[in-house]
Design a protein around this motif. Structure first.
Motif, PDB file in Angstrom:
ATOM      1  N   ASP A  98     128.559  87.139 144.822  1.00  0.00           N
ATOM      2  CA  ASP A  98     128.327  85.698 144.600  1.00  0.00           C
ATOM      3  C   ASP A  98     127.255  85.455 143.541  1.00  0.00           C
ATOM      4  O   ASP A  98     126.569  84.442 143.567  1.00  0.00           O
ATOM      5  N   PHE A 104     125.436  79.688 143.989  1.00  0.00           N
ATOM      6  CA  PHE A 104     125.117  78.377 144.558  1.00  0.00           C
ATOM      7  C   PHE A 104     123.861  77.752 143.941  1.00  0.00           C
ATOM      8  O   PHE A 104     123.551  76.594 144.242  1.00  0.00           O
ATOM      9  N   LYS A 135     122.498  76.844 151.511  1.00  0.00           N
ATOM     10  CA  LYS A 135     123.295  77.254 150.337  1.00  0.00           C
ATOM     11  C   LYS A 135     124.249  76.134 149.926  1.00  0.00           C
ATOM     12  O   LYS A 135     124.427  75.856 148.736  1.00  0.00           O
ATOM     13  N   ALA A 136     124.844  75.480 150.925  1.00  0.00           N
ATOM     14  CA  ALA A 136     125.744  74.363 150.613  1.00  0.00           C
ATOM     15  C   ALA A 136     124.954  73.234 149.964  1.00  0.00           C
ATOM     16  O   ALA A 136     125.413  72.593 149.008  1.00  0.00           O
ATOM     17  N   THR A 193     124.326  74.147 146.417  1.00  0.00           N
ATOM     18  CA  THR A 193     125.582  74.031 145.646  1.00  0.00           C
ATOM     19  C   THR A 193     125.785  72.588 145.194  1.00  0.00           C
ATOM     20  O   THR A 193     126.086  72.318 144.028  1.00  0.00           O
TER      21      THR A 193
END
Ligand SMILES: NC(=O)c1ccc[n+]([C@@H]2O[C@H](COP(=O)([O-])OP(=O)(O)OC[C@H]3O[C@@H](n4cnc5c(N)ncnc54)[C@H](OP(=O)(O)O)[C@@H]3O)[C@@H](O)[C@H]2O)c1
Length: 373
Positions: free
Chosen positions: A31, A112, A307-308, A311
Motif C-alpha cells: 500500500d 492513504f 487510515k480512512a 484517505t
C-alpha cells in the motif's frame, strides 16, 4: 544486481545533520509508493523528534522505525508503486505525509496519505501542506462532529468556532478547512503573522481576528462578547496555557477543545477547566499506527478509522487544489537544500520562523543529483 542507493539526512539530538550515502532506495510495500522527492517541508516535530526525551513523550515507542526523526512531508514524482496502491502511477506528481522518511532523495508515501498535485501547483507550494494540513483536518473533524468540506453546513447555519494560533501552519489550514465547511463565525486568534489568515476570513459571516498578545482577561471577554455559544475550539498551539484558555472561552456545559499537542491531557489543565469541556488530541502519527486503540475492539481493532480519515482528507486536498479552493501556506525556500536543514531546525526551535513554512529542495543539497539524472 546491486541495489540502487540514495543519500539521506539524519538529524542528531543537537540538531546537527549528517548526510548518509549508499542507503538502499526503499522498495514499496503493497500500500505504498516510493517518491523521488523534489521538495520537503520542515515541521516542529523534526526538531522535537530529534530529542530523545521529547520523542519518547510524543511517540512512546521510539524503537519503531516509523517514528524516526527524519522528515514527515514532501512532494515529488512517483518512482515505484506497491502492488495495491492502485490509484498511483510511476511519474505522477504527488505530495505525501509519512512519519519518517522525508529528508532523502527517495521517500515512502502510504497510499492513504499521498495525494496527486494538480499541474498548476508547484512542488514547493505542495510541500507546504503535508503534516500541518493532515493535523488541521484531524483537529477539525476527528473529535466532535462538525460540518466538513465534503459535507458543508447548509446556508447560513451558525456554528461558532474558535481557532487558537490561526497563523501557525496547523491553525491556518484549520481556518481554511472551516471556511470550506461553511463553518462561521470563525474566531481566529493570531499574532504578528496574521496577514495571510485575515484574507481567509469573511466579516459578513461574522468571522473575526483577535490578537493573542493582548491582556488574557480582555481577550477572553472579547471572545465571549463576540460569541458566548462556542462549542468547539481548535487549539493549534497545544500548550497547557492555550488549551486552558480555550476551555475558558467555550461553553462550559457541552464543548470540545481539540489540541495539536498532548499537554492538554495533563490533569492540571483538565482540573482547571469546566466539567462540561472535553479534551481531544489531534495526533497525525496515529494515522500510521498499526492498530486503532479507539476502535471498537480496543487495541486490536483494525486501524481503518484513521487510515480512512486520511484517505478522505488527502483526496479532498487534491480536489480542492484542482479547483483552486485552498491556498498553500506562506513559505520560504531554504537556500542550500539539506545543507540548510540544521539551521532551519534551530530557527524553528527558537521560534524564529513565524507565519511561514520552511521548505527545501532536495537536489539543491551539495553533491545530490538533480531529479531526472
Ligand atoms: N499532533 C500532531 O500530529 C502535530 C502535527 C503538526 C504540528 N503539531 C504541533 O502543532 C504546533 C503548531 O505547529 P505548526 O507547524 O503549525 O507551527 P508553526 O507554523 O511553526 O507556528 C508558528 C506560529 O505559531 C504562532 N504561535 C506561537 N506561539 C503562539 C501562542 N502562544 N499563541 C498563539 N499563536 C502562537 C505564531 O504566530 P504569530 O507569528 O502570529 O505570533 C507563529 O508564527 C507545534 O507545537 C507542533 O509541534 C502537532
Amino acid at each position: 544486481m546491486a541495489k540502487k542507493t540514495m543519500k539521506q539526512a539524519i538529524i542528531s539530538g543537537d540538531l546537527s545533520v549528517t548526510i548518509e550515502s549508499n542507503i538502499p532506495i526503499p522498495e514499496p510495500a503493497a500500500d505504498e509508493v516510493v517518491i523521488r522527492a523534489v521538495y520537503s517541508g520542515i515541521n516542529p516535530i523534526d526538531w522535537k523528534g530529534a530529542n530523545a526525551e521529547l520523542s519518547k513523550a510524543l511517540h512512546g515507542d521510539v524503537e519503531n522505525p516509523d517514528h524516526g526523526p527524519v522528515g514527515k512531508d514532501f512532494a515529488g514524482y512517483v518512482y515505484a508503486v506497491g502492488s495495491e496502491a492502485y490509484q498511483f502511477h510511476v511519474g505522477d506528481r504527488v505530495m505525501a505525509v509519512n512519519h519518517s522518511t522525508g529528508f532523502a532523495e527517495y521517500s515512502v508515501g502510504k497510499s492513504f496519505s499521498t495525494a496527486v498535485i494538480p499541474k498548476h501547483v508547484s512542488f514547493e507550494e505542495a510541500a507546504t501542506f503535508g503534516l500541518p494540513y493532515l493535523t488541521a483536518a484531524l483537529l477539525m473533524f476527528k473529535g466532535k462532529p462538525l460540518p466538513t468540506p465534503w459535507n458543508p453546513a447548509p446556508g447560513l447555519t451558525r456554528t461558532p468556532l474558535l481557532v487558537y494560533g490561526a497563523s501557525s501552519a496547523v491553525g491556518a489550514f484549520a481556518v481554511k478547512l472551516a471556511k470550506l465547511a461553511n463553518i462561521h463565525p470563525i474566531i481566529a486568534i493570531a499574532g504578528a503573522s496574521s496577514g495571510s489568515i485575515e484574507k481567509e476570513l469573511n466579516s459578513d459571516l461574522g468571522d473575526v481576528l483577535l490578537d493573542y498578545r493582548q491582556d488574557r482577561a480582555k481577550l477572553l471577554q472579547n471572545i465571549k462578547h463576540i460569541a458566548d455559544d462556542i462549542h468547539y475550539a481548535a487549539d493549534a498551539i497545544g500548550s497547557p496555557e492555550t488549551a486552558a484558555f480555550c476551555a475558558q472561552a467555550v461553553n462550559p456545559t457541552d464543548s470540545t477543545v481539540t489540541s495539536s499537542v498532548g499537554d492538554p491531557w495533563d490533569n492540571t489543565v483538565k482540573d482547571r477547566s469546566p466539567l462540561g469541556v472535553e479534551f481531544h488530541l489531534a495526533f497525525s502519527p496515529g494515522v500510521f499506527e498499526p492498530n486503532d486503540p479507539e476502535g471498537p475492539e480496543g487495541k486490536n481493532s483494525p486501524n481503518l478509522g484513521p487510515k480512512a480519515f486520511a484517505t478522505i482528507a488527502m483526496a479532498y486536498l487534491s480536489c480542492a487544489l484542482q479547483r483552486r479552493l485552498i491556498q498553500p501556506h506562506p513559505y520560504e525556500v531554504q537556500p542550500e537544500g539539506l545543507g540548510s536543514l540544521s539551521r532551519s531546525l534551530t530557527e524553528l526551535k527558537e521560534g524564529k520562523s513565524r507565519g511561514l513554512r520552511y521548505v527545501l529542495e532536495i537536489a539543491a543539497s551539495s553533491g545530490f543529483a538533480k531529479v531526472g539524472e
